[in-house]
Design a protein around this motif. Sequence first.
Motif, PDB file in Angstrom:
ATOM      1  N   GLN A  19       0.903  -1.001  -0.118  1.00 53.26           N
ATOM      2  CA  GLN A  19      -0.049  -0.069   0.171  1.00 53.26           C
ATOM      3  C   GLN A  19       0.929   1.362   0.040  1.00 53.26           C
ATOM      4  O   GLN A  19       0.668   2.299  -0.727  1.00 53.26           O
ATOM      5  CB  GLN A  19      -1.047  -0.019   1.138  1.00 53.26           C
ATOM      6  N   ALA A  23       0.739   4.051  -2.843  1.00 57.51           N
ATOM      7  CA  ALA A  23       0.680   5.404  -2.909  1.00 57.51           C
ATOM      8  C   ALA A  23       1.691   6.377  -3.375  1.00 57.51           C
ATOM      9  O   ALA A  23       1.416   7.345  -3.817  1.00 57.51           O
ATOM     10  CB  ALA A  23       0.165   5.558  -1.270  1.00 57.51           C
ATOM     11  N   ASN A  26       1.232   6.571  -7.019  1.00 62.89           N
ATOM     12  CA  ASN A  26       0.077   7.523  -7.551  1.00 62.89           C
ATOM     13  C   ASN A  26       0.266   8.883  -7.098  1.00 62.89           C
ATOM     14  O   ASN A  26       0.113   9.705  -8.009  1.00 62.89           O
ATOM     15  CB  ASN A  26      -1.133   6.896  -6.694  1.00 62.89           C
ATOM     16  N   LEU A  57       3.857   8.599   4.899  1.00 63.77           N
ATOM     17  CA  LEU A  57       4.228   7.792   3.893  1.00 63.77           C
ATOM     18  C   LEU A  57       5.620   7.645   3.699  1.00 63.77           C
ATOM     19  O   LEU A  57       6.161   6.584   3.345  1.00 63.77           O
ATOM     20  CB  LEU A  57       3.365   8.426   2.648  1.00 63.77           C
ATOM     21  N   ARG A  97       0.569  -0.010 -10.508  1.00 58.31           N
ATOM     22  CA  ARG A  97      -0.410   0.827 -10.381  1.00 58.31           C
ATOM     23  C   ARG A  97      -1.700   0.382 -11.128  1.00 58.31           C
ATOM     24  O   ARG A  97      -2.778   0.651 -10.438  1.00 58.31           O
ATOM     25  CB  ARG A  97      -0.138   2.213 -11.117  1.00 58.31           C
TER      26      ARG A  97
END
Length: 100
Positions: A19, A23, A26, A57, A97
């Motif tokens: 994840q 992220a 993206n 993140l 992705r």
Amino acid sequence: MITDVRDISRIGYGFMASQALFAALNLDIFGRLANGPKDLDTLARELGVAAHRLVALLSACVGLGLLGKEGSNYVNAPASAAYLVRGAPMYFGDYFRFQI
């Protein structure tokens, strides 16, 4: 056969690593760092993400080895620079992705 609770934890928490990768892809964090190191505030401003949210993140990406940290600046790991920067000759970030 699994004999250690740490093996169970690796399975249970393994999705968190993917994840963080998804992220970062993206948001194009790797692309933002392609030309050199940047600090948290610069990245947050460029990405339009609150710094207090982005730091989690970025920390995850550092912990996973996708990014490095030089002082207060973040840098791409060599493999991230080669494979996760859009436009790089060996880029395959879209593979991940488009899996999600």
